[in-house]
Design a protein around this motif. Structure first.
Motif: not given
Ligand SMILES: Cc1cc2nc3c(=O)[nH]c(=O)nc-3n(C[C@H](O)[C@H](O)[C@H](O)COP(=O)(O)OP(=O)(O)OC[C@H]3O[C@@H](n4cnc5c(N)ncnc54)[C@H](O)[C@@H]3O)c2cc1C
Length: 437
Positions: A54-64, A392-393
């Motif tokens: 639910f958090t932005g922990i997996a957010v990948a603005p660069g290379v996903q 954390w998630g």
């Protein structure tokens, strides 16, 4: 495969991002190449699992990095019951993958949509006073560090890194495989009952210690808890599964269906929430069945929500839940989702919410179309007064300085991060907030 990213969003619809690039490496060497190339270009890299944080922990603005091509069993040590899984393996694949070896995960959370690397990286857990979260079962893993090195971390190689790397928030490297200590497959006998909330709170500590897996849900605006007590039985015990129709009525029609109705109507007509909650607690939660462990641990969640979950010292749970109850009554909020209360044994993973202490978990939810902030912030204040540590998630509002005070090994973890990811290749805004720059 390399592609320009389409918009990615998480399950709870609380985070969106359009990655500059999406890659689907299909081998450890391809992960290494992807990380090395990104470092050369000065780009950030993030592996994404099933997007169930639910958090932005997996957010990948660069290379996903999408690891959907890194799935399945890599090796099995049948003598020791250890299975090496490719990092992108989904938990729902495990029953089929482990069946030929007569093995199972020791414990599981409420759902099985997550990947093994994603679930362990945020400290995903189920319930059970003497059982740890999923990451406690990791005996080895291989990751690509921020310097592009392929590193094995196990009880015999780089063992000093294990307490950090088992639960690394995706901050230490891209995990390519994980070796899990499994247990012989087993059945669970499930007993689910509506019980008075006060008596459930009074007996929570004792039942968390005595039962294999005890948890309860409390519907705000009611005085009833739905308790779930699961007892481990050997694989050759008699199965008494729920029939397909019974399961559908309970889980889809009543559980998910009622939530959907209450949530959708409750957003425009809050007054409807308390009577519906009373109806929901009357219709759900009075059944006994025995089945293979994954079929008992896991339920199907089809109504979208946002969640915050706090771990607190287990003995503080009854008082903390009573404080949350009086908060909801005082503020007059209409809360359509039940509060879930679980437990876990103390463990020694540095950033585990149960590190060094037997823990109780209190999870609060809100329908995804409702703004959860006022409710979650007020509950967070209560949890912080009990030395709480947020999942954390799941959503929370803490930063690195505040989290350092509740994790004795916080700076040890940062030292490992400095070593494995000195340039912060795996950083994103969430990690910078919770771990620092
Ligand atoms: C409906 C629902 C029910 C849930 N129930 C529970 C529950 O019962 N108990 C519980 O504890 N939690 C629960 N959660 C939370 C969930 O288990 C965690 O947020 C989990 O991390 C999600 O896994 P994922 O595969 O979706 O990972 P993502 O959310 O995609 O990623 C999580 C983190 O893992 C990292 N990561 C992923 N793959 C790798 C890799 N290969 N190498 C390095 N880092 C990697 C990501 O970069 C990110 O930092 C639930 C969530 C939902 C939506």
């Amino acid at each position: 495969m390399t592609a320009t990213g389409a918009t990615w969003q998480n399950w709870g619809r609380s985070e969106q991002v359009r990655p500059a690039r999406v890659e689907r490496p299909a081998s450890a060497a391809a992960v290494q190449r992807a990380v090395t190339a990104a470092v050369k270009q000065g780009m950030h890299v993030k592996a994404v699992g099933a997007g169930h944080s639910f958090t932005g922990i997996a957010v990948a603005p660069g290379v996903q990095l999408e690891l959907g091509d890194l799935r399945g069993v890599i090796a099995v040590d049948e003598d020791r019951g250890r299975v090496t899984l490719a990092a992108g393996t989904n938990l729902y694949q495990l029953p089929d993958l482990l069946r030929p070896y007569g093995l199972a995960l020791e414990n599981m959370g409420d759902i099985d949509r997550q990947t093994i690397a994603g679930a362990t990286s945020t400290g995903t857990h189920g319930t059970g006073g003497t059982f740890g979260g999923l990451a406690t079962q990791i005996v080895a893993l291989t990751l690509v560090s921020g310097t592009g090195e392929l590193l094995t971390i196990s009880e015999t190689e780089n063992a000093d890194l294990l307490p950090a790397a088992r639960l690394g928030l995706g901050a230490l490297g891209v995990i390519v495989d994980i070796t899990i200590q499994c247990v012989p497959a087993f059945l669970l006998e499930a007993v689910e009952r509506p019980e008075p909330l006060e008596a459930t709170l009074d007996s929570y500590l004792e039942r968390s210690a005595a039962a294999d897996h005890f948890e309860f849900y409390w519907f705000p605006h009611t005085e009833t808890a739905l308790t779930k007590t699961n007892t481990r039985l050997s694989a050759d015990a008699e199965r008494k599964p729920l029939g397909a129709v019974g399961r559908w009525v309970d889980d889809e029609l009543l559980a998910n269906g009622i939530y959907r109705g209450v949530c959708a109507t409750g957003t425009v007509m809050p007054a409807i929430v308390p009577p519906f909650s009373r109806l929901a607690q009357r219709l759900t939660g009075n059944r006994d069945f025995t089945d293979h462990s994954p079929r008992v641990f896991v339920t199907n969640r089809t109504v979208r929500f946002r969640e915050m979950e706090y771990a607190i010292p287990r003995e503080a749970v009854p008082a903390a839940l009573r404080e949350v109850k009086s908060l909801i009554e005082r503020r007059g909020w209409r809360i359509s989702f039940p509060i879930e209360v679980r437990s876990a044994a103390a463990d020694d993973n540095w950033l585990s919410t149960a590190q060094g202490r037997a823990s109780g978990y209190i999870a609060v939810h809100r329908y995804f179309r409702e703004n959860p902030e006022e409710y979650f912030r007020a509950v967070e204040e209560i949890m912080m007064a009990h030395d709480g540590r947020p999942h954390w998630g799941k959503m929370h509002y803490r930063d690195a300085d505040s989290l350092r005070s509740v994790y004795p090994h916080f700076d040890d973890f940062i030292a490992v991060r400095d070593r494995l990811d000195p340039e912060r290749t795996f950083a994103n805004p969430y990690l910078t907030r919770v771990l620092g720059a």
